[in-house]
Enzyme design. Structure first.
Site, PDB file in Angstrom:
ATOM      1  N   LYS A 259     105.673  24.751 -16.735  1.00 25.07           N
ATOM      2  CA  LYS A 259     104.362  24.356 -17.252  1.00 25.07           C
ATOM      3  C   LYS A 259     103.294  24.770 -16.250  1.00 25.07           C
ATOM      4  O   LYS A 259     103.300  24.323 -15.107  1.00 25.07           O
ATOM      5  CB  LYS A 259     104.312  22.844 -17.474  1.00 25.07           C
ATOM      6  N   ASP A 264      93.746  20.415 -15.982  1.00 25.80           N
ATOM      7  CA  ASP A 264      93.905  19.581 -17.162  1.00 25.80           C
ATOM      8  C   ASP A 264      92.833  18.494 -17.196  1.00 25.80           C
ATOM      9  O   ASP A 264      92.930  17.491 -16.496  1.00 25.80           O
ATOM     10  CB  ASP A 264      95.300  18.945 -17.189  1.00 25.80           C
ATOM     11  N   LYS A 271      90.483  12.674 -19.704  1.00 23.88           N
ATOM     12  CA  LYS A 271      90.963  11.791 -18.643  1.00 23.88           C
ATOM     13  C   LYS A 271      89.794  11.009 -18.046  1.00 23.88           C
ATOM     14  O   LYS A 271      88.629  11.403 -18.159  1.00 23.88           O
ATOM     15  CB  LYS A 271      91.656  12.611 -17.546  1.00 23.88           C
ATOM     16  N   ASP A 282      98.677  20.366 -12.042  1.00 25.35           N
ATOM     17  CA  ASP A 282      99.369  20.350 -13.330  1.00 25.35           C
ATOM     18  C   ASP A 282     100.062  21.680 -13.626  1.00 25.35           C
ATOM     19  O   ASP A 282     100.685  21.823 -14.675  1.00 25.35           O
ATOM     20  CB  ASP A 282      98.395  19.992 -14.459  1.00 25.35           C
ATOM     21  N   ASP A 341      95.594  15.395 -24.607  1.00 23.77           N
ATOM     22  CA  ASP A 341      96.067  15.267 -23.226  1.00 23.77           C
ATOM     23  C   ASP A 341      97.592  15.326 -23.153  1.00 23.77           C
ATOM     24  O   ASP A 341      98.159  15.227 -22.073  1.00 23.77           O
ATOM     25  CB  ASP A 341      95.547  13.965 -22.609  1.00 23.77           C
ATOM     26  N   GLU A 343      99.249  18.007 -23.666  1.00 23.69           N
ATOM     27  CA  GLU A 343      99.203  19.463 -23.848  1.00 23.69           C
ATOM     28  C   GLU A 343     100.362  20.192 -23.193  1.00 23.69           C
ATOM     29  O   GLU A 343     100.718  21.294 -23.610  1.00 23.69           O
ATOM     30  CB  GLU A 343      97.872  20.015 -23.312  1.00 23.69           C
ATOM     31  N   ARG A 345     103.556  19.591 -23.200  1.00 26.44           N
ATOM     32  CA  ARG A 345     104.682  19.787 -24.123  1.00 26.44           C
ATOM     33  C   ARG A 345     104.371  20.876 -25.144  1.00 26.44           C
ATOM     34  O   ARG A 345     105.282  21.520 -25.668  1.00 26.44           O
ATOM     35  CB  ARG A 345     105.012  18.456 -24.796  1.00 26.44           C
TER      36      ARG A 345
END
Length: 495
Positions: A259, A264, A271, A282, A341, A343, A345
């Site tokens: 990933k 993010d 967030k 991230d 959020d 995202e 996956r």
């Protein structure tokens, strides 16, 4: 860090660096060290001048051949308990002491460490890289890095030069991953990261690669990566690196998927002001995959690896994905987005299915995926999930007991399978307001494994550390690189 090698002690002005077990006679070169200390080693220990307590570094002075020499000792405790993890800790503390005291030269007497010489040399090579890691910052007055100025000699009765060189490359892979993760997000966009990866592997033997840009991803149907990355000026990329050693001919590849959300914000499911800082990390899953491939290829391991990293920025504009949107994945499955959020996956769904097209024997993905895994396991265990039975993970778990990278298996059951399919308008949903969200997220990714054996590593807690440890400073860790590279080296992943 530079190393020179000697087969016996040579009197120089450099400090002498030794390991000190509770019973010094267990050292292979006890008599030599005792002689250097004028027959006073046991007395020095008895008087607490030097300590044998595990992980404690002490110093003293000795007159050696009429000249004063500094002696630095790291306590090793009970030699019978000195396994790979404990020795790594002791060596990490030792190198950190050398850095803190600006000791940039010294003779490491390897035979004072009462373990197999090649094991000691392997761990010296790794810990010399990672324990004193520093990010080369953007400060005007950035001092020279300790690792660039330090030069030590290693004295050993066994020839360990090749061992140190070989495992130093594993340490370098971990450092590379940390450097990627630590870079500020405005300087590590998807495009920049893709270009850096291409540059790194350009001259590696047996390595080929491909970068898909945003237009290609959209045209070829990578709907989930495209959805996550489309709101940013820094458009998404999908990078594939293939390392195929000639000796691995006939083996199916092992796919490593990372990933790489380079920043993010959470998107429209934004967030909080305290939750957004440090979201540059991230992309640590992608960084660690690159570190794994870099180490394995530099070490010339006889393996076949497909490294896939999905790179995107999760931002907000009038074109951003919204809760309630539906997108079609590369696999053809439609996905209802209920939380922008969630995202990671999404990008992994496309990336894992992409990896499955190479017919691998195993897919492993690595992601800073859920806060839920941190709530469940804390910050020192990686959550692992699989679509196989529990015994499938045994070799991995046994290896983590040697590397010290603790993992804990979490479940995926029919409950999660039902939950990921509860959308009324699409095949899958990326979020539900229910407990067990680490398992839900893993189950979502599982839908894209395409029937391939698969292991998911949720490194949300372990991808960074909030404190200094013997393995390095706070910040990015490069977690699981050590374990996965050792798994490759020991032949566990031959397909």
């Amino acid at each position: 860090m530079q190393f020179q090698f000697r087969d016996k002690y040579v009197a120089t002005e450099e400090p002498i660096i030794i390991g000190l077990p509770h019973e010094p006679a267990q050292m292979d070169n006890y008599e030599e060290v005792d002689t250097l200390l004028n027959g006073q080693l046991d007395a020095i220990i008895k008087e607490d001048v030097l300590s044998t307590e595990f992980g404690v570094v002490t110093t003293t002075g000795a007159i050696i051949q009429r000249d004063y020499r500094k002696v630095i000792a790291v306590g090793l405790g009970d030699a019978r308990a000195l396994d790979r993890v404990k020795l790594s800790e002791a060596l990490g503390v030792m190198f950190q002491f050398l850095k803190q005291t600006d000791t940039v030269k010294g003779q490491i007497l390897l035979d004072t460490f009462p373990v197999d010489s090649h094991m000691a040399a392997e761990l010296v090579a790794i810990m010399a890289e990672i324990s004193v890691y520093e990010f080369n910052s953007y400060k005007v007055d950035q001092a020279p890095l300790f690792s660039e100025t330090a030069a030590f000699s290693i004295t050993s009765s066994v020839d360990i030069k090749e061992t140190v060189s070989h495992y130093g490359k594993l340490g370098e892979g971990i450092i590379m991953a940390r450097n990627f993760s630590e870079t500020p997000p405005n300087l590590m966009t998807p495009e920049v990261m893709a270009d850096k990866i291409a540059e790194i592997f350009e001259s590696h033997p047996y390595v080929t690669g491909e970068v898909k840009d945003a237009a290609t991803l959209e045209a070829e149907g990578y709907g989930l990566i495209t959805a996550v990355g489309k709101a940013s000026y820094a458009k998404p990329r999908l990078v594939t690196i293939e390392y195929r050693h000639p000796a691995a001919k006939g083996y199916k590849p092992v796919a490593l998927v990372g990933k790489g959300v380079t920043y993010d914000t959470g998107g429209y499911s934004i967030k909080s002001k305290t939750g957004m800082p440090e979201m540059k990390y991230d992309m640590s899953g992608a960084a660690n995959v690159i570190g794994m491939v870099h180490a394995a290829s530099n070490m010339s391991l006889p393996v076949h690896i497909i490294g896939v990293v999905a790179l995107a920025e999760n931002m907000i504009d009038g074109n951003a994905m919204r809760p309630d949107d539906v997108y079609t994945s590369y696999s053809g499955q439609s996905v209802e987005v209920k939380n922008t959020d969630a995202e990671g996956r999404l990008v992994l769904g496309d990336a894992v299915f992409h990896a499955s097209q190479y017919s691998p024997s195993l897919i492993m993905d690595f992601a800073t995926l859920t806060g839920a895994v941190v709530a469940a396991l804390g910050e020192e265990r990686t959550g692992v999930f699989t679509n196989k039975d529990a015994a499938f993970l045994n070799p991995l778990i046994e290896m983590t007991e040697q590397t010290g990278e603790a993992v804990w298996q979490l479940p995926i059951s029919e409950m999660e399978e039902k939950n990921v399919r509860q959308s009324a308008v699409a095949d899958l949903t990326n979020h539900v307001e229910k407990p067990g969200r680490a398992s839900f997220a893993a189950c979502f990714i599982k839908q894209f494994a395409n029937g391939t054996p698969w292991i998911h590593f949720d490194i949300a807690g372990t991808g960074t550390t909030s404190k200094t440890t013997p393995s390095g400073p706070k910040g990015a860790t490069g977690v699981m690189i050590h374990t996965i590279v050792k798994m490759f080296e020991t032949g566990h992943f031959h397909g």
